[in-house]
Design a protein around this motif. Sequence first.
Motif, mmCIF file in Angstrom:
data_model
loop_
_atom_site.group_PDB
_atom_site.id
_atom_site.type_symbol
_atom_site.label_atom_id
_atom_site.label_comp_id
_atom_site.label_asym_id
_atom_site.label_seq_id
_atom_site.Cartn_x
_atom_site.Cartn_y
_atom_site.Cartn_z
ATOM 1 N N LEU A 132 0.831 -1.216 0.000
ATOM 2 C CA LEU A 132 0.000 0.000 0.000
ATOM 3 C C LEU A 132 0.858 1.255 0.000
ATOM 4 C CD1 LEU A 132 -2.879 -1.065 2.415
ATOM 5 C CD2 LEU A 132 -2.985 -0.786 -0.070
ATOM 6 N N GLY A 133 1.964 1.219 0.745
ATOM 7 C CA GLY A 133 2.868 2.360 0.751
ATOM 8 C C GLY A 133 3.480 2.594 -0.627
ATOM 9 N N ALA A 134 3.916 1.517 -1.289
ATOM 10 C CA ALA A 134 4.480 1.647 -2.631
ATOM 11 C C ALA A 134 3.433 2.160 -3.613
ATOM 12 C CB ALA A 134 5.020 0.301 -3.081
ATOM 13 N N LEU A 135 2.211 1.635 -3.464
ATOM 14 C CA LEU A 135 1.129 2.071 -4.347
ATOM 15 C C LEU A 135 0.827 3.557 -4.131
ATOM 16 C CD1 LEU A 135 -0.668 0.709 -6.464
ATOM 17 C CD2 LEU A 135 -2.350 0.313 -4.670
ATOM 18 N N ALA A 136 0.832 4.002 -2.887
ATOM 19 C CA ALA A 136 0.552 5.417 -2.593
ATOM 20 C C ALA A 136 1.681 6.320 -3.092
ATOM 21 C CB ALA A 136 0.371 5.596 -1.078
ATOM 22 N N SER A 137 2.928 5.864 -2.971
ATOM 23 C CA SER A 137 4.050 6.716 -3.393
ATOM 24 C C SER A 137 4.162 6.815 -4.920
ATOM 25 C CB SER A 137 5.369 6.194 -2.804
ATOM 26 O OG SER A 137 5.724 4.962 -3.398
ATOM 27 N N THR A 138 3.526 5.925 -5.630
ATOM 28 C CA THR A 138 3.526 5.989 -7.091
ATOM 29 C C THR A 138 2.215 6.563 -7.615
ATOM 30 O OG1 THR A 138 2.745 3.712 -7.294
ATOM 31 C CG2 THR A 138 5.145 4.074 -7.326
ATOM 32 N N SER A 139 1.460 7.173 -6.741
ATOM 33 C CA SER A 139 0.164 7.775 -7.090
ATOM 34 C C SER A 139 -0.792 6.749 -7.671
ATOM 35 C CB SER A 139 0.350 8.955 -8.055
ATOM 36 O OG SER A 139 1.161 9.938 -7.460
ATOM 37 N N GLY A 140 -0.712 5.528 -7.206
ATOM 38 C CA GLY A 140 -1.636 4.503 -7.635
ATOM 39 C C GLY A 140 -1.281 3.828 -8.939
ATOM 40 N N ASP A 141 -0.126 4.162 -9.498
ATOM 41 C CA ASP A 141 0.288 3.536 -10.757
ATOM 42 C C ASP A 141 1.162 2.307 -10.436
ATOM 43 O OD1 ASP A 141 1.023 2.844 -13.293
ATOM 44 O OD2 ASP A 141 1.926 4.784 -13.785
ATOM 45 N N PRO A 142 0.628 1.101 -10.604
ATOM 46 C CA PRO A 142 1.379 -0.091 -10.244
ATOM 47 C C PRO A 142 2.579 -0.367 -11.149
ATOM 48 C CG PRO A 142 -0.710 -0.710 -11.249
ATOM 49 C CD PRO A 142 -0.701 0.788 -11.110
ATOM 50 N N ILE A 143 2.649 0.243 -12.326
ATOM 51 C CA ILE A 143 3.760 -0.004 -13.229
ATOM 52 C C ILE A 143 5.011 0.736 -12.801
ATOM 53 C CG2 ILE A 143 4.529 0.275 -15.628
ATOM 54 C CD1 ILE A 143 1.676 -0.324 -16.456
#
Length: 144
Positions: A132-143
């Motif tokens: 979730l932290g990684a997802l939030a730091s990438t603004s929701g872009d999983p790529i």
Amino acid sequence: DDFKTWLKTQGEIYPLRPIAFHGLVREFAAFATLPSGTSVQEMMWFDRSEEHLMATYLTFDIGLSRWGSSSDTVLQHFEAWNEFVHNINTRAPIGAEDAFHTSPVWIRAEAERSILQSTTSSLVLSVACGFLGALASTSGDPIL
């Protein structure tokens, strides 16, 4: 069976009348020994007057290694002992239905199970938070 046999040598019948029990069990405990050499008296607690049996304990060797047996195996034995003691308590006379069992092996197995469960929960929570932290730091872009 030793107590029953001893009673017969004393000219008593089994089962005893309640009024005769305490005196005879005290007399038996004073001299009887287990095959291990342990005095029966060491396994019995009498009241302060030394006339009435208040409690007793028994030991059993069930062949489980304290450190070598898996917690699942130990806990299966624990449940079997729970059932055994429950059955004894349900058939016991009034005032004698509070038998229980304990073992350091049960404690070790329960602690091991609790540690494994809490470690698994912590690991799952940590991975989820990291994702979730990684997802939030990438603004929701999983790529990214």
